[in-house]
Design a protein around this motif. Structure first.
Motif, short mmCIF file in Angstrom:
data_model
loop_
_atom_site.label_atom_id
_atom_site.label_comp_id
_atom_site.label_asym_id
_atom_site.label_seq_id
_atom_site.Cartn_x
_atom_site.Cartn_y
_atom_site.Cartn_z
N UNK B 491 -3.20 38.56 -41.61
CA UNK B 491 -3.54 37.49 -40.68
C UNK B 491 -2.29 36.84 -40.11
N UNK B 529 -5.12 40.37 -52.56
CA UNK B 529 -4.96 39.03 -53.14
C UNK B 529 -3.56 38.76 -53.62
N UNK B 531 -1.37 36.77 -52.76
CA UNK B 531 -1.20 35.63 -51.87
C UNK B 531 -0.43 34.50 -52.53
N UNK B 532 0.35 34.81 -53.57
CA UNK B 532 0.91 33.74 -54.37
C UNK B 532 2.13 33.06 -53.78
N UNK B 570 1.00 38.34 -62.57
CA UNK B 570 2.23 38.63 -61.85
C UNK B 570 3.37 37.92 -62.58
#
Lengths: 133, 609
Positions: B491, B529, B531-532, B570
């Protein structure tokens, strides 16, 4: 925005009798009502909870989070999660955001509130960091 | 979990025409200098261990240890002085807004109670002395009309403060409370540095007029000078006394450092000249010096720190160097995984060896700015802000003659096919350009603004990312690209795309903080995901066994994900580089190297959870 009686009843059961691990609520557009979409068994885990939240739609959820404190005491906290992913429709986000406060007031006994716009914002580490506040 | 294994520190930021002032602590054998907004503490006997203080909001200029070694006072261009503890995580003691302009020099009084700071500002506030814990003024300092370049505190009682500046004046103040006593105007150019001898008997000033003058410390009268015979042939930028007060070290723009012997009748004679071991260009002008215990440290304009031994002056110095500016690219050579190449936008290419540190600078025949570069075995392909791509072969530390290819547009991203290094893909504003060897094979206009690109190691496939977040996969046949698929998930504008070493997957990252791992064959999302991060992702790297992906972002963090595990498990390295992480690479399965805006390179050791 009407709230279906079932929502409150199931929440009371979670609080008093611990019969559910989590409850997912959905706003039904046609009846303009908040209804219970899914209930989670006490044996289900956090992973089951995250998989029952759709990735492109908003929801409200209540999750009973169990943890152990530093002094080795077993505790639990009831979380209210406003799930509002970035990829959801704007109209949906607006409806959920405007009705959230009123809905929350109907559920007496929420200890922590969380707003998540993507899966990272409701990760287990976020839950753990919010239990003490 | 990740632990910092090594830091390849940046060098002091220097400015042409001005000296820099460095200081140190004889007890812990460390030196202090500044680069950008950071203050660096380097240990002379352990060059791979560096401590960085990054709390200044403006570029820092000078930092000094207090006489007891417990506190450091550092100053920046906004006129703020911060006093913080050396141990205990650099806890801040006090912060004062001392001057209205930049602070050029800072000194503690020998009892550690007072601090004098000098610099430039509006109107009268060019020098200020204050109590270190309360900030109350301890004197009136008029007498200067221009920027005050240096100041010094007499190390023995009775206390005196001396200052010197761009108005060619050397001012002498008595106190406390400090009042103007007398002034000397014997220099004919900027007076760059002023220092008291450790025994408190004399002080010396050095100037851009190539002279050095010696004064009596108690009265301020001129008592002698550095002999002009065999003196410096260029501006003298800095001076440092030896711990026994019998010798001084001066450094100058004539690229040499001289050690003078100060006799009892206050005449200075040259004892030894230390010529700069560099190649003799502008970068070898010496701008800073320090004499501490047995170490003599000189700093050149190019940022190289030379360490000499005071007792054995004939021994060749140990050069320590690094980057001065934002390091925007890193590459690990596949052949010998312990060699790391880094480039900064000012065109400097440095070679580092894990475990040893700075190895050498790659001398390039043409010095131009570098925006992105890629390295394969014995060849480096780099592009800068002119419309040219350079292919340079290198062996050891020398770069051969490069081939320059004019591509007509500014390159935005660069990628080499690792298995056939002849083939390179360059992305420009409107499309991509295929290069084979030193020739432009084809320029393909793709019709959408391109931001990132990568080419498969075999050279048969390329992926191009656009401003709109779409990934276009192309197959390369001969000299043309055929679009195979368009993948939409991101995005934000794509910032980096990389193939995994086993070519089964590729990872892409965008400016909207998200990274995605895709399967090459099916073009399906493999890991999402990721997205951290909290700001734009700048760079991506794969581990050699293709099991982990690391992302580095503007939010100063490096996050390492394992492809087989969900993104939530992570490893985050917070605060890896002040200002943002711009370069990432894996040297082996367990070690990640990152570089960033703070001009430092750090090696992190990952321990499995």
């Amino acid at each position: 925005m009407a709230v279906h009686d079932d929502c409150k009843l199931k929440f009371m059961e979670l609080k008093a009798k611990r019969t559910h691990r989590f409850i997912v609520y959905k706003i039904e557009e046609k009846q303009k009502e908040v209804i219970v979409e899914k209930l989670g068994e006490p044996t289900e885990t956090y992973e089951d909870f995250t998989s029952s939240l759709p990735a492109e739609e908003c929801r409200y959820a209540v999750f009973d989070f169990d943890f152990v404190t530093e002094e080795n005491v077993q505790k639990s906290r009831i979380f209210f999660i406003a799930w509002s992913p970035d990829t959801a429709k704007v109209r949906s986000k607006m409806i959920y955001a405007s009705s959230k406060d009123r809905f929350k007031r109907e559920l007496d006994g929420i200890q922590v509130e969380l707003q998540a716009t993507d899966p990272t914002e409701m990760g287990l580490d976020v839950f753990k960091s919010r239990v003490n506040l | 979990m990740a632990q910092l294994a090594e830091t390849y520190a940046c060098v002091p930021s220097t400015e042409r025409g001005r000296g820099i002032l460095i200081s140190g602590d004889p007890k812990s054998n460390s030196i202090l200098y500044t680069n950008g907004r950071s203050v660096l503490i380097r240990y002379l006997d352990r060059p791979l261990e560096v401590r960085v203080y990054g709390e200044h909001a403006y570029p820092a200029t000078v930092a000094r240890y207090s006489p007891n070694g417990e506190w450091i006072a550092s100053a920046d261009v906004s006129g703020t002085v911060r006093i913080w503890g050396t141990h205990n995580d650099f806890v801040l003691k006090k912060e004062f807004r001392v001057l209205t302009g930049r602070i050029d020099d800072l000194q503690w009084s020998p009892d550690g109670e007072r601090i004098v700071a000098s610099g430039e500002g509006k109107g009268k506030s060019l020098v200020r002395a204050f109590m270190w814990d309360s900030g109350t003024n301890v004197g009136e300092f008029d007498g200067h009309s221009k920027r005050v370049l240096s100041c010094a505190f007499k190390p023995t009682r009775p206390f005196r403060i001396v200052t010197c500046g761009e108005d060619f004046l050397v001012n002498f103040y008595e106190g406390p409370p400090f009042k103007f006593k007398l002034s000397h105007r014997d220099h004919s150019n900027f007076v760059n540095c002023i220092r008291f001898s450790p025994d408190g008997k004399r002080f010396i000033t050095v100037s851009s007029d190539k002279k050095g003058i010696i004064y009596d410390a108690k009265t301020g009268d001129i008592i002698g000078e550095l002999s002009p015979e065999d003196g410096h042939k260029g501006s003298i930028y800095a001076i440092s006394w030896s711990p026994d007060s019998k010798q001084v070290l001066t450094v100058s723009a004539d690229k040499s450092a001289k050690i003078w012997e100060i006799s009892e009748d206050n005449k200075g004679t040259v004892k030894k000249t230390l010529a700069c071991p560099g190649s003799g260009g502008v970068d070898d002008m010496l701008v800073g010096c320090l004499w501490q215990n047995d170490h003599i440290v000189t700093i050149s304009l190019g940022g190289t720190i030379y360490l000499y031994s005071a007792s054995d002056l004939a021994k060749a110095p140990l050069p320590l160097s690094g980057h001065m500016k934002n390091i925007n690219s890193l590459a690990v050579l596949k052949g010998d995984p312990k060699v790391i190449l880094s480039s900064s936008y000012d065109g400097l290419l440095v070679k580092w060896v894990q475990g040893i540190g700075y190895y050498g600078k790659l001398e390039r025949k043409v010095v131009s700015q570098i925006k992105c570069f890629a390295a394969v075995e014995e060849e480096i392909v780099s592009s800068g802000f002119d419309n040219k791509v350079w292919r340079v072969s290198f062996k050891g530390d020398q770069c051969g003659d490069g081939d320059c290819i004019d591509i007509g547009n500014q390159p935005k991203d660069l990628s080499i096919a690792l298995l056939s290094p002849d083939l390179a893909l360059v992305s420009i504003e409107t499309g991509v350009i295929l290069l084979r060897g030193a020739k432009v094979v084809s320029t393909i206009n793709l019709g959408f603004p391109v931001t990132a690109c990568t080419i498969a190691p075999k050279g048969n496939e390329a992926i191009v990312g656009g401003q709109d977040g779409k990934l276009h996969v192309y197959s390369i046949t001969g000299d043309t690209l055929n679009e195979e698929a368009v993948l939409e998930k991101h995005r934000g504008a794509i910032t980096a795309i990389r193939y995994s070493p086993d070519v089964s997957m590729f990872a892409s990252a965008d400016s909207n903080r998200e990274a995605v791992v895709w399967d090459c064959a099916t073009r399906e999302v493999k890991l999402k995901n990721m997205l951290y991060h909290t700001a734009r992702i700048n760079c991506l790297a794969w581990s050699p066994d293709s099991s982990s992906v690391a992302t580095g972002s503007l939010d100063t963090c490096v996050i390492v994900y394992e492809v087989d595990k969900p993104a939530s498990s992570r490893v985050t390295i917070k605060g890896a580089h002040l200002g943002g992480v711009y370069g990432l690479a894996f040297t082996d399965e367990q070690n990640v190297v990152s570089s960033g805006e703070d001009a430092c390179i750090r090696v992190w050791k990952l321990t499995p959870q």
